[in-house]
Design a protein around this motif. Sequence first.
Motif, PDB file in Angstrom:
ATOM      1  N   THR A 120       9.566   4.280  -3.149  1.00  0.00           N
ATOM      2  CA  THR A 120       8.502   4.534  -3.890  1.00  0.00           C
ATOM      3  C   THR A 120       8.519   3.914  -5.138  1.00  0.00           C
ATOM      4  N   TYR A 121       9.475   3.737  -5.854  1.00  0.00           N
ATOM      5  CA  TYR A 121       9.654   3.183  -7.045  1.00  0.00           C
ATOM      6  C   TYR A 121      10.403   1.977  -7.153  1.00  0.00           C
ATOM      7  N   GLY A 132       0.868  -1.150   0.039  1.00  0.00           N
ATOM      8  CA  GLY A 132       0.034   0.033   0.125  1.00  0.00           C
ATOM      9  C   GLY A 132       0.869   1.258  -0.008  1.00  0.00           C
ATOM     10  N   LYS A 133       0.165   2.374   0.277  1.00  0.00           N
ATOM     11  CA  LYS A 133       0.944   3.667  -0.012  1.00  0.00           C
ATOM     12  C   LYS A 133       1.394   4.103   1.429  1.00  0.00           C
ATOM     13  N   VAL A 142       2.095   9.256 -16.424  1.00  0.00           N
ATOM     14  CA  VAL A 142       2.914  10.034 -15.783  1.00  0.00           C
ATOM     15  C   VAL A 142       3.444   9.256 -14.578  1.00  0.00           C
ATOM     16  N   ALA A 143       4.596   9.890 -13.984  1.00  0.00           N
ATOM     17  CA  ALA A 143       5.344   9.069 -13.031  1.00  0.00           C
ATOM     18  C   ALA A 143       4.323   8.566 -11.812  1.00  0.00           C
ATOM     19  N   TYR A 144       3.332   9.108 -11.262  1.00  0.00           N
ATOM     20  CA  TYR A 144       2.493   8.504 -10.160  1.00  0.00           C
ATOM     21  C   TYR A 144       2.333   7.117 -10.613  1.00  0.00           C
ATOM     22  N   PHE A 145       1.674   6.812 -11.693  1.00  0.00           N
ATOM     23  CA  PHE A 145       1.361   5.379 -12.098  1.00  0.00           C
ATOM     24  C   PHE A 145       2.662   4.516 -11.957  1.00  0.00           C
ATOM     25  N   LEU A 146       3.678   5.149 -12.024  1.00  0.00           N
ATOM     26  CA  LEU A 146       4.920   4.191 -11.954  1.00  0.00           C
ATOM     27  C   LEU A 146       5.316   3.476 -10.606  1.00  0.00           C
ATOM     28  N   GLN A 147       4.905   4.157  -9.419  1.00  0.00           N
ATOM     29  CA  GLN A 147       4.960   3.947  -8.251  1.00  0.00           C
ATOM     30  C   GLN A 147       4.415   2.586  -7.932  1.00  0.00           C
ATOM     31  N   VAL A 148       5.238   1.652  -7.186  1.00  0.00           N
ATOM     32  CA  VAL A 148       5.052   0.414  -6.808  1.00  0.00           C
ATOM     33  C   VAL A 148       3.742   0.296  -6.080  1.00  0.00           C
ATOM     34  N   SER A 149       3.297   1.140  -5.307  1.00  0.00           N
ATOM     35  CA  SER A 149       2.016   1.030  -4.609  1.00  0.00           C
ATOM     36  C   SER A 149       0.851   1.463  -5.498  1.00  0.00           C
TER      37      SER A 149
END
Length: 454
Positions: free
Chosen positions: A322-323, A53-54, A417-424
């Motif tokens: 985060t990544y 999760g985040k 965009v980068a937000y969707f690349l985050q593992v969570s």
Amino acid sequence: MKKLLLSSIAFVFLLTSCGSKTKGELVGVQGNKWYPEKPYGMELIPRGSFIMGKSEEDQAKVLNAPTKTVTVRSFYMDDTEITNSEYRQFVEWVKDSITRTKLAILADELGIGPEEGGIGEYAFKDADTTRASVYDKYMLDNYSGMGETGYEGRALNKDEELIWDTSEYPDEYYAEVMDSLYIPEEESYNGQRSVDVTKLKYKYSWMDIEAAARAAKKGKGSRKDFIRHEELEIYPDTTVWIRDFEYSYNEPMHNDYFWHDAYSEYPVVGISWQQAKAFCNWRTKFKNDDQKSRGKQFVNQFRLPTEAEWEYAARGGIEGGTYPWGGPYVISDTGCFMANFKPQRGDYAADAALYTVEAKSYEPNDFNLYNMAGNVSEWTNSSYDPSAYDYVSTMNPNGGDQSNTRKVIRGGSWKDVAYFLQVSTRDYEYADSARSYIGFRTVQDYMGEEDSTQ
């Protein structure tokens, strides 16, 4: 006489006991030792716990990934997304099987066997009774005519190479079958006549274990009630390159991306969730057919990863990252982008890639997995529910609701965009949808390592 008979039985029993290898001890059933091979192109992801999760700020405020400590078992995962070349192997296998089936059925209807040559060389194996096994003859005698076509279960002759050059067709019957596989003459242009991809359908069956287990608890249902039968077209939807982007010139990608050798090592796209599941079934069958031919035990199934497995693998053992590379930034200390995505508004090429890149691009994470962020988003086996983290188990969690057609996709893609690349970050797409930015990779449960002493 009775005493003599009892004495004989006792003597035989004594001899049997003396000759027993178990010496009367509980030693279990003695089977072959299991020495599994590491699956080709896969990496072992060791079991472990992590905070799913985040843990960082939820910038989008979707509130669908609250933190939760979960544990996953060990599994193997493809080190890259499934490539065009790998998926083409599936397509070619299906095309080969359909062609051989059509040839065998026509040969059977005409009563032509291998000894007569021509199309007869592609007759069902049991048509040649001199080569048919006892089991083949038994199945032909007892199950012939069963199934939708009446030919289910009959063995195809795969010893003969298929002939695709029209100048070398052996007879008119062979030509008739091959002609039926291609698009009609009036639909071809520039002298090119292609295989009708709508005819490339894959059939398979699977057991709905979860439904069977729930029914068994209530004492309802029999085994056949939970066998599901699937049949679907498996060729990628190449029109996604046009449909996903209005008023955009992407015709070259539509024309070339899947079949041209220039893109062989790029991730396959235009694949629905159902097609990805079919690929997993075929990959298992393809491997186990080979295992059977070599007299080896079957391997367990290839499948799509659960959402938890995907996130655990993407993190690469880094807590709170985060990544996949751990840090909160998408640019390295040398000024290079760490993944293939849309770094700036409208500037897709700022990271040196306009669309997808080869599957083994950028640096892998600490589990040696490539492109767990960017390039293409990836299907998981889990169904999407915004509140799933509140109720799924802490052990191998999976929201696998069969009635929910929204399936979780992870990792972000070349157009995100980068937000969707985050593992969570969680996202979803409908199971019957295909996109130019969604691919997949497979996993297989870990069942031990190969004995290096053998």
